[in-house]
Write a protein that holds these residues in place. Structure first.
Motif, PDB file in Angstrom:
ATOM      1  N   PHE A   1     -30.075 -27.415 -34.300  1.00 41.58           N
ATOM      2  CA  PHE A   1     -29.496 -28.356 -33.336  1.00 41.58           C
ATOM      3  C   PHE A   1     -30.123 -29.740 -33.475  1.00 41.58           C
ATOM      4  O   PHE A   1     -29.450 -30.763 -33.313  1.00 41.58           O
ATOM      5  CB  PHE A   1     -29.708 -27.824 -31.915  1.00 41.58           C
ATOM      6  N   ALA A   2     -31.427 -29.798 -33.758  1.00 34.50           N
ATOM      7  CA  ALA A   2     -32.125 -31.086 -33.824  1.00 34.50           C
ATOM      8  C   ALA A   2     -31.630 -31.951 -34.984  1.00 34.50           C
ATOM      9  O   ALA A   2     -31.633 -33.180 -34.890  1.00 34.50           O
ATOM     10  CB  ALA A   2     -33.634 -30.859 -33.955  1.00 34.50           C
ATOM     11  N   LEU A   3     -31.204 -31.331 -36.074  1.00 36.19           N
ATOM     12  CA  LEU A   3     -30.815 -32.086 -37.262  1.00 36.19           C
ATOM     13  C   LEU A   3     -29.453 -32.738 -37.078  1.00 36.19           C
ATOM     14  O   LEU A   3     -28.542 -32.187 -36.461  1.00 36.19           O
ATOM     15  CB  LEU A   3     -30.780 -31.161 -38.480  1.00 36.19           C
ATOM     16  N   SER A   4     -29.314 -33.931 -37.631  1.00 35.24           N
ATOM     17  CA  SER A   4     -28.017 -34.581 -37.688  1.00 35.24           C
ATOM     18  C   SER A   4     -27.160 -33.884 -38.756  1.00 35.24           C
ATOM     19  O   SER A   4     -27.634 -32.999 -39.477  1.00 35.24           O
ATOM     20  CB  SER A   4     -28.190 -36.060 -38.031  1.00 35.24           C
ATOM     21  N   ASP A   5     -25.893 -34.270 -38.833  1.00 37.99           N
ATOM     22  CA  ASP A   5     -25.031 -33.682 -39.851  1.00 37.99           C
ATOM     23  C   ASP A   5     -25.632 -33.899 -41.232  1.00 37.99           C
ATOM     24  O   ASP A   5     -26.032 -35.012 -41.587  1.00 37.99           O
ATOM     25  CB  ASP A   5     -23.637 -34.309 -39.782  1.00 37.99           C
ATOM     26  N   ARG A   6     -25.717 -32.824 -42.010  1.00 39.90           N
ATOM     27  CA  ARG A   6     -26.306 -32.838 -43.360  1.00 39.90           C
ATOM     28  C   ARG A   6     -27.779 -33.255 -43.333  1.00 39.90           C
ATOM     29  O   ARG A   6     -28.322 -33.757 -44.321  1.00 39.90           O
ATOM     30  CB  ARG A   6     -25.512 -33.755 -44.296  1.00 39.90           C
ATOM     31  N   GLY A   7     -28.434 -33.023 -42.203  1.00 45.03           N
ATOM     32  CA  GLY A   7     -29.871 -33.265 -42.129  1.00 45.03           C
ATOM     33  C   GLY A   7     -30.630 -32.265 -42.980  1.00 45.03           C
ATOM     34  O   GLY A   7     -30.135 -31.180 -43.317  1.00 45.03           O
ATOM     35  N   VAL A   8     -31.875 -32.601 -43.325  1.00 41.67           N
ATOM     36  CA  VAL A   8     -32.674 -31.804 -44.269  1.00 41.67           C
ATOM     37  C   VAL A   8     -33.844 -31.156 -43.536  1.00 41.67           C
ATOM     38  O   VAL A   8     -34.537 -31.812 -42.743  1.00 41.67           O
ATOM     39  CB  VAL A   8     -33.192 -32.686 -45.426  1.00 41.67           C
ATOM     40  N   LEU A   9     -34.067 -29.873 -43.805  1.00 41.23           N
ATOM     41  CA  LEU A   9     -35.191 -29.104 -43.257  1.00 41.23           C
ATOM     42  C   LEU A   9     -36.158 -28.793 -44.388  1.00 41.23           C
ATOM     43  O   LEU A   9     -35.779 -28.240 -45.409  1.00 41.23           O
ATOM     44  CB  LEU A   9     -34.689 -27.807 -42.615  1.00 41.23           C
ATOM     45  N   PHE A  10     -37.444 -29.139 -44.195  1.00 34.93           N
ATOM     46  CA  PHE A  10     -38.489 -28.961 -45.202  1.00 34.93           C
ATOM     47  C   PHE A  10     -39.508 -27.968 -44.650  1.00 34.93           C
ATOM     48  O   PHE A  10     -40.240 -28.272 -43.718  1.00 34.93           O
ATOM     49  CB  PHE A  10     -39.135 -30.321 -45.491  1.00 34.93           C
ATOM     50  N   LEU A  11     -39.555 -26.742 -45.228  1.00 34.73           N
ATOM     51  CA  LEU A  11     -40.453 -25.686 -44.766  1.00 34.73           C
ATOM     52  C   LEU A  11     -41.641 -25.550 -45.710  1.00 34.73           C
ATOM     53  O   LEU A  11     -41.706 -26.195 -46.759  1.00 34.73           O
ATOM     54  CB  LEU A  11     -39.706 -24.358 -44.671  1.00 34.73           C
ATOM     55  N   GLY A  12     -42.564 -24.660 -45.338  1.00 33.77           N
ATOM     56  CA  GLY A  12     -43.733 -24.399 -46.166  1.00 33.77           C
ATOM     57  C   GLY A  12     -43.475 -23.293 -47.166  1.00 33.77           C
ATOM     58  O   GLY A  12     -42.473 -22.557 -47.096  1.00 33.77           O
ATOM     59  N   ARG A  13     -44.391 -23.143 -48.091  1.00 36.50           N
ATOM     60  CA  ARG A  13     -44.217 -22.173 -49.180  1.00 36.50           C
ATOM     61  C   ARG A  13     -44.161 -20.743 -48.669  1.00 36.50           C
ATOM     62  O   ARG A  13     -43.548 -19.881 -49.281  1.00 36.50           O
ATOM     63  CB  ARG A  13     -45.363 -22.332 -50.174  1.00 36.50           C
ATOM     64  N   SER A  14     -44.787 -20.480 -47.511  1.00 36.32           N
ATOM     65  CA  SER A  14     -44.837 -19.112 -46.990  1.00 36.32           C
ATOM     66  C   SER A  14     -43.601 -18.755 -46.183  1.00 36.32           C
ATOM     67  O   SER A  14     -43.547 -17.677 -45.604  1.00 36.32           O
ATOM     68  CB  SER A  14     -46.085 -18.942 -46.103  1.00 36.32           C
ATOM     69  N   GLU A  15     -42.601 -19.628 -46.127  1.00 42.46           N
ATOM     70  CA  GLU A  15     -41.454 -19.402 -45.256  1.00 42.46           C
ATOM     71  C   GLU A  15     -40.162 -19.424 -46.082  1.00 42.46           C
ATOM     72  O   GLU A  15     -40.022 -20.222 -47.004  1.00 42.46           O
ATOM     73  CB  GLU A  15     -41.396 -20.480 -44.167  1.00 42.46           C
TER      74      GLU A  15
END
Length: 657
Positions: free
Chosen positions: A268-282
């Motif tokens: 929900f927080a991301l705008s349209d085509r927003g990018v999510l950057f996670l960690g290596r363990s996820e």
């Protein structure tokens, strides 16, 4: 953006696979290791409820195995075995909360952590994100679980390199959040040691940090664009309209159910085509309907829009058949009129966030008109003022329950203060399919006025605070700048307090040193007085002797010369002291003294050495002088010199030769 971002970032080498990998994964998967079986311990659950109620930290969504291990480790340090006993200890010792939270909240972070992933983000992802933005439009970044701030400042450096300082200051806002207030305080200082900045490329370190007394401070002109605040991903509403969301190595601490809830909020927080950057363990291997991988190896994903049902299916279910009426009224019109006549201002939203309906009371009280039907709710001022409603709408959609929004003051053009309570009500079909969300506003002005009349002065201060908060929410951009200024003032105040404490400590140390110096001076004066007394006594003894006396050290240098020696040879004490005894220019031949003196000084002769010599006194008369050498003995060092006694044979006291 004529060249790649990486070409402007020193210290990066081109990756082996420069192109981004784009592919879908199956919809069956786990996040950060998936669901972990959790043993239920009533006493431990009671402890978690106590932490939530007393300090506002909700750990009930964390994985029980790792959570219990960290709590037990802290209990072992206190030699406590039982959870109930440890809860009693927390009630009696409030300071223990800090140590417990430091054990639970493991804040492991760093600049450019896993540099290959940051390199790909700088070279491939950020250029696409920036290219998709309209020129001059704001760029919103959220660093969730920011710990001590290294990742937030890493993002700031990458964007400053990509945009330049001027555009960065005009367009970028970076929100950095965490649940740990101590880590947030450290992040606001933006000051790090050499080991913490070891992974920052040298050119970036030179360009974005100021070095003072071995510490590195992030540039203040860019620091004010990083907004730090407390946010619990499990409980608090998310920040909205985010272009890049960095949440690294945070999800892995939650259980599967909590991960699902948190990921829905991040979506929900991301705008349209927003990018999510996670960690290596996820990993996102169960949420193919929310995110699509940009590069799965580096854990970078793009938001997918949730498919929206047709508007008719959301707000216009099939009408049941009615018996014939001689004067029939359209069922749609009847339903619409009933909705419009509702005394509660109500707005209906689709699952994708479009405004489907708004009744007359909503138009009157909230200013929502017919022209707003079909518009995204996020574009309406009502969605974020006087309160951020989008987070509550998302929560109602995810949890499928009515969500109460705390009572808030609603601004009006007239002088009357109005208050409303808001409910976000999920609309679910008979087949348990989510159709949309209704926002119902109930005006509570009269109730609030009655409570205000009965409240005390403290309550009136709270009302004033709410009014100030409402004004701040109306001026969101100004508020962000004020927050930055307040953070800088807090940082400066903390620095001044620290400096003041250091000055007080230095003052105490100087006072202590001054007292020590006084004591040393007193001791020196006492020793000097005793030495003066000893010298006076020795001078009196030497003066009282009839014979000429001189004392030499182990190197045959004269150390003492009495009055009788002055009378005998005509050489004053200040002329003789410090001279080699064999080099004295007197009427006494010194060459014959060399052998007996060396014998005495070497320690070979422990007794006296006596020599009779022909000499000439200070009046030029020939005399016969007996020179007796006696060793000067020290208990620790043995022979340290010699004492020479010169007696003129046949001389009378006071004769002078």
């Amino acid at each position: 953006m004529g060249s790649s971002t990486a070409s402007r970032i020193p210290g990066y080498a081109p990756p082996a696979n420069a192109g981004p990998a784009r592919y879908r994964t199956s919809n069956l998967l786990v996040v950060g290791g998936g669901h972990v079986s959790q043993e239920s311990d009533p006493r431990f659950e009671s402890l978690l409820d106590f932490l939530k109620e007393s300090r506002g930290f909700d750990f009930t969504g964390y994985k029980r195995a790792s959570l219990m291990r960290r709590v037990r480790r802290r209990m072992a340090q206190l030699e406590i075995d039982d959870f109930a006993e440890y809860q009693d200890h927390l009630e009696v010792h409030p300071d223990e909360f800090t140590s417990l939270f430091n054990n639970i909240l493991i804040n492991v972070t760093g600049f450019f952590r896993e540099p290959e992933s940051w390199q790909f983000l700088a070279e491939t992802v950020l250029p696409e994100v920036l290219a998709a933005k309209a020129p001059g439009s704001p760029i919103r970044i959220w660093s969730a679980g920011c710990a001590s701030g290294e990742e937030a400042y890493t993002i700031a450096m990458l964007l400053a390199e990509a945009l330049g300082d001027d555009q960065f200051k005009d367009r970028v806002k970076i929100y950095a959040t965490d649940v740990d207030e101590e880590s947030l305080a450290e992040a606001r200082l933006a000051t790090y040691g050499e080991r913490q900045v070891a992974d920052v490329p040298p050119e970036l370190l030179e360009r974005y940090f100021d070095r003072t007394n071995g510490r590195f401070s992030f540039r203040k002109d860019l620091r004010r664009l990083v907004i730090f605040g407390r946010n619990d991903l499990v409980q608090d509403a998310p920040i909205s309209r985010v272009d890049l969301l960095v949440c690294r190595n945070t999800l892995m601490y939650f259980n599967s159910e909590t991960q699902t809830r948190v990921l829905s909020r991040l979506h929900f927080a991301l705008s349209d085509r927003g990018v999510l950057f996670l960690g290596r363990s996820e990993m996102l291997l169960r949420y193919g309907d929310l995110f699509i991988p940009i590069d799965i190896k580096r854990r970078i994903f793009r938001k997918l829009a949730v498919p929206s049902p047709s508007r008719a299916s959301v707000v216009e279910p099939p009408a049941p058949s009615l018996p014939a009426d001689p004067d029939p009224v359209g069922l749609d019109r009847l339903r619409d009129e009933a909705f419009q006549a509702s005394p509660l201002p109500t707005i209906v939203l689709t699952t994708t966030g479009l405004v489907a309906y708004a009744n007359r009371r909503a138009e009157t009280l909230l200013g929502v008109s017919v022209t707003d039907i079909g518009r995204p709710f996020r574009d309406l001022e009502l969605s974020y003022r006087p309160v951020e409603l989008r987070g509550y709408v998302e929560q109602a959609q995810v949890e499928r329950r009515i969500v109460e929004v705390p009572e808030t003051e609603y601004p009006r053009d007239d002088t009357e203060r109005r208050h409303v309570k808001i409910q976000a009500i999920p609309l679910v079909s008979a087949e348990s399919r989510l159709l949309g969300v209704a926002l119902a506003f109930r005006e509570t002005t009269a109730e609030r006025r009655l409570r205000d009349d009965l409240s005390d002065a403290n309550h009136r201060l709270e009302v004033a605070y709410e009014e100030l908060q409402t004004t701040s929410e109306e001026l969101e951009t100004t508020n962000e700048e004020l927050q930055s200024s307040v953070e800088e003032l807090e940082t400066t105040n903390e620095e001044l307090q620290s400096t003041n404490e250091e000055l007080e400590t230095m003052n105490e140390e100087l006072q202590s040193t001054n007292e020590e110096l006084r004591n040393i001076n007193d001791e020196h004066r006492e020793r000097a007085a005793r030495l003066d007394q000893a010298n006076s006594f020795l001078d009196a003894v030497l003066t009282s002797l009839h014979a000429g006396v001189l004392a030499i050290d182990a190197n045959m240098v004269v150390q003492a010369w009495n009055r009788r020696a002055e009378d005998l040879w005509g050489l004053r004490a200040d002329e003789a002291v410090g001279e080699h005894v064999l080099n004295l220019d007197i009427g006494l031949p010194t060459a014959p003294l060399r052998t007996p003196l060396r014998a005495v000084l070497s320690g070979d002769e422990t007794g006296r050495q006596s020599v009779a010599l022909d000499a000439v006194n200070r009046r030029g008369r020939p005399i016969r002088v007996r020179v007796t050498s006696t060793p000067l003995l020290n208990v620790l060092d043995g022979t340290t010199g010699a004492l020479l006694v010169m007696e003129a044979e046949g001389d009378e006291p006071g004769n002078g030769g």
